[in-house]
Design a protein around this motif. Structure first.
Motif, PDB file in Angstrom:
ATOM      1  N   LEU A   1      39.110  46.029  38.534  1.00  0.00           N
ATOM      2  CA  LEU A   1      40.246  44.955  38.343  1.00  0.00           C
ATOM      3  C   LEU A   1      40.825  45.003  39.820  1.00  0.00           C
ATOM      4  CD1 LEU A   1      40.382  43.090  35.335  1.00  0.00           C
ATOM      5  CD2 LEU A   1      38.790  42.602  37.295  1.00  0.00           C
ATOM      6  N   LEU A   2      42.185  46.301  40.103  1.00  0.00           N
ATOM      7  CA  LEU A   2      42.594  46.686  40.906  1.00  0.00           C
ATOM      8  C   LEU A   2      42.078  46.389  42.115  1.00  0.00           C
ATOM      9  CD1 LEU A   2      46.149  47.602  39.381  1.00  0.00           C
ATOM     10  CD2 LEU A   2      44.904  45.634  39.277  1.00  0.00           C
ATOM     11  N   ASN A   3      41.024  47.207  42.036  1.00  0.00           N
ATOM     12  CA  ASN A   3      40.639  48.011  42.957  1.00  0.00           C
ATOM     13  C   ASN A   3      39.717  47.086  44.159  1.00  0.00           C
ATOM     14  OD1 ASN A   3      41.587  50.744  42.325  1.00  0.00           O
ATOM     15  ND2 ASN A   3      39.734  51.221  41.280  1.00  0.00           N
ATOM     16  N   VAL A   4      39.434  45.650  43.324  1.00  0.00           N
ATOM     17  CA  VAL A   4      38.107  44.962  43.937  1.00  0.00           C
ATOM     18  C   VAL A   4      39.134  43.190  44.619  1.00  0.00           C
ATOM     19  CG1 VAL A   4      36.596  42.709  43.640  1.00  0.00           C
ATOM     20  CG2 VAL A   4      36.428  45.558  42.263  1.00  0.00           C
ATOM     21  N   ILE A   5      40.171  43.070  43.701  1.00  0.00           N
ATOM     22  CA  ILE A   5      41.003  42.302  44.000  1.00  0.00           C
ATOM     23  C   ILE A   5      42.475  42.090  44.217  1.00  0.00           C
ATOM     24  CG2 ILE A   5      42.155  40.234  42.774  1.00  0.00           C
ATOM     25  CD1 ILE A   5      38.865  40.006  42.752  1.00  0.00           C
ATOM     26  N   ASN A   6      42.442  43.545  44.082  1.00  0.00           N
ATOM     27  CA  ASN A   6      44.576  43.807  44.933  1.00  0.00           C
ATOM     28  C   ASN A   6      44.926  42.666  44.067  1.00  0.00           C
ATOM     29  OD1 ASN A   6      45.238  44.812  47.897  1.00  0.00           O
ATOM     30  ND2 ASN A   6      45.869  45.915  45.868  1.00  0.00           N
ATOM     31  N   PRO A   7      45.459  42.061  43.253  1.00  0.00           N
ATOM     32  CA  PRO A   7      46.551  41.467  42.590  1.00  0.00           C
ATOM     33  C   PRO A   7      47.630  41.259  43.056  1.00  0.00           C
ATOM     34  CG  PRO A   7      45.358  42.056  41.256  1.00  0.00           C
ATOM     35  CD  PRO A   7      44.753  42.898  41.480  1.00  0.00           C
TER      36      PRO A   7
ATOM     37  N   ALA B   1      42.803  50.407  30.560  1.00  0.00           N
ATOM     38  CA  ALA B   1      43.314  50.395  32.281  1.00  0.00           C
ATOM     39  C   ALA B   1      42.417  50.938  33.400  1.00  0.00           C
ATOM     40  CB  ALA B   1      44.477  51.678  31.879  1.00  0.00           C
ATOM     41  N   MET B   2      41.697  51.484  32.262  1.00  0.00           N
ATOM     42  CA  MET B   2      40.214  51.328  33.016  1.00  0.00           C
ATOM     43  C   MET B   2      39.206  49.531  33.538  1.00  0.00           C
ATOM     44  SD  MET B   2      36.144  53.073  31.487  1.00  0.00           S
ATOM     45  CE  MET B   2      37.282  54.904  30.894  1.00  0.00           C
ATOM     46  N   GLY B   3      39.600  49.123  32.717  1.00  0.00           N
ATOM     47  CA  GLY B   3      38.411  48.132  32.730  1.00  0.00           C
ATOM     48  C   GLY B   3      39.761  47.472  34.221  1.00  0.00           C
ATOM     49  N   ILE B   4      40.984  47.044  33.436  1.00  0.00           N
ATOM     50  CA  ILE B   4      41.983  46.213  34.692  1.00  0.00           C
ATOM     51  C   ILE B   4      42.136  47.441  35.879  1.00  0.00           C
ATOM     52  CG2 ILE B   4      44.437  46.459  35.177  1.00  0.00           C
ATOM     53  CD1 ILE B   4      44.390  45.540  31.871  1.00  0.00           C
ATOM     54  N   GLY B   5      42.213  48.364  36.032  1.00  0.00           N
ATOM     55  CA  GLY B   5      41.778  49.548  37.499  1.00  0.00           C
ATOM     56  C   GLY B   5      40.251  48.621  38.293  1.00  0.00           C
TER      57      GLY B   5
ATOM     58  N   ILE C   1      35.458  38.837  32.966  1.00  0.00           N
ATOM     59  CA  ILE C   1      35.512  40.321  33.096  1.00  0.00           C
ATOM     60  C   ILE C   1      35.574  41.329  31.793  1.00  0.00           C
ATOM     61  CG2 ILE C   1      37.280  39.374  34.609  1.00  0.00           C
ATOM     62  CD1 ILE C   1      39.910  39.892  33.184  1.00  0.00           C
ATOM     63  N   GLY C   2      35.325  40.056  31.197  1.00  0.00           N
ATOM     64  CA  GLY C   2      35.446  40.956  29.540  1.00  0.00           C
ATOM     65  C   GLY C   2      33.994  42.055  29.169  1.00  0.00           C
ATOM     66  N   HIS C   3      33.001  41.634  30.420  1.00  0.00           N
ATOM     67  CA  HIS C   3      31.639  42.263  30.628  1.00  0.00           C
ATOM     68  C   HIS C   3      31.365  42.759  31.453  1.00  0.00           C
ATOM     69  CE1 HIS C   3      30.766  39.566  27.286  1.00  0.00           C
ATOM     70  NE2 HIS C   3      31.271  38.673  27.864  1.00  0.00           N
TER      71      HIS C   3
END
Length: 314
Positions: free
Chosen positions: A251-257, A245-249, A161-163
């Motif tokens: 991820l939330l929109n794709v994986i929804n953990p 928040a931008m990066g994690i956001g 995810i770092g990339h």
């Protein structure tokens, strides 16, 4: 009682632990990693493991599995496509090589995936069906755990995810590309941003804290000064939390953990960072992704690697 051996292979040191079936560490130790000689390192690991077994009075016959966390992509819990910062061969079937030495079933996984699995099985994401662990240190790594399984992808790079990209033609990342999450929100990138600002503004607590020596600056200095109310440092926390928040956001929109676990050195910032990230997530994640969602700090700390390696057998 069944026991396991957990191994956290690092560029400088390799940690080795003897654990019971509940993930409790019976004993642990480490060896110096020979990053130029794989066979020597594997044999040293096994010798240290046997030493720990003898010290713990656990017979080798009670060891039912060995898990190893690797700095690099892994396919099928067996083949390491390449070792990050190691001069070892590419596409090595490390599972087979270590089983030749030990005669014990061995499973291999990327080191950050290992941490993610450890947090999912034994730590902050225990009893959650879906979690993402974001390990933030010199770089940013990630592990995605959904319905009891790690998502490692077709060629072992799932969870890198770092990339993911935050800025088009942005800052240069260590991977050679530009605009990566890691280039903006890692501890290394935060320190670089702070150093650039300190060159222009020396009238602050942070500058005094490090005695004007920008070379010794660490992320801890920034967070400690921010907690004391230093406006300069608080603005750096805002910078860091916005990109996190931008990066994690994304991820939330794709994986929804159900939960995101923050681990690694930057997690030591604690609530001063998490509060800001939680608030800024509203700007980057779809509202339903934030329902029944938590963002928490990792619980396993320095034990995450060896506990996660054992979690490969769960």
């Amino acid at each position: 009682m069944q026991y396991y051996i957990g191994i956290d292979l690092g560029g400088t040191n390799t940690k080795i632990g003897i654990l019971d079936s509940r993930g409790n560490i019976i004993d642990s130790g480490f060896i110096k990693t020979d990053s130029n000689n794989m066979d020597r390192t594997l044999n040293l690991i096994w010798e240290k493991a046997k030493e720990l077994l003898k010290k713990s009075e656990v017979g080798i016959e009670y060891i039912v599995g060995i898990g190893i966390g690797i700095p690099g992509p892994v396919v099928n819990k067996s083949i390491v496509t390449f070792f990050s910062n190691f001069n070892w061969e590419r596409n090595v079937n490390l599972k087979r090589e270590f089983e030749k030495i030990t005669n014990i079933e061995t499973r291999i996984e990327n080191d950050v995936n290992i941490i993610a699995q450890g947090e999912a099985i034994f730590g902050a994401a225990k009893n959650k069906s879906s979690s993402i662990t974001v390990a933030i240190g010199t770089g940013i790594g990630g592990g995605i755990f959904v319905e009891g399984k790690l998502i490692s992808g077709n060629s072992g790079v799932g969870g890198e995810i770092g990339h993911i990209k935050l800025e088009k033609n942005g800052k240069l990342c260590g991977c050679g590309q530009r605009g990566c999450f890691e280039a903006y929100a890692s501890a290394k990138s935060l320190i670089k941003e702070a150093q650039e600002r300190l060159e222009l503004n020396k009238n602050n607590m942070l500058y005094k804290e490090i005695g004007g020596n920008l070379e010794i600056l660490e992320a801890k200095h920034i967070f400690d000064c921010a907690k004391k109310g230093d406006q300069f440092s608080l603005e750096l926390v805002e910078y860091e939390s916005d990109y996190l928040a931008m990066g994690i956001g994304s991820l939330l929109n794709v994986i929804n953990p159900e939960v995101v676990v923050i681990s690694g050195g930057i997690s030591l910032a604690g609530d001063i960072l998490l509060r800001s990230v939680r608030e800024k997530l509203k700007l980057y994640a779809m509202p339903p992704a934030l329902e029944n969602f938590e963002i928490v700090l990792g619980e396993l700390g320095n034990e995450a690697g060896i506990k996660g390696a054992v979690a490969l057998f769960y």
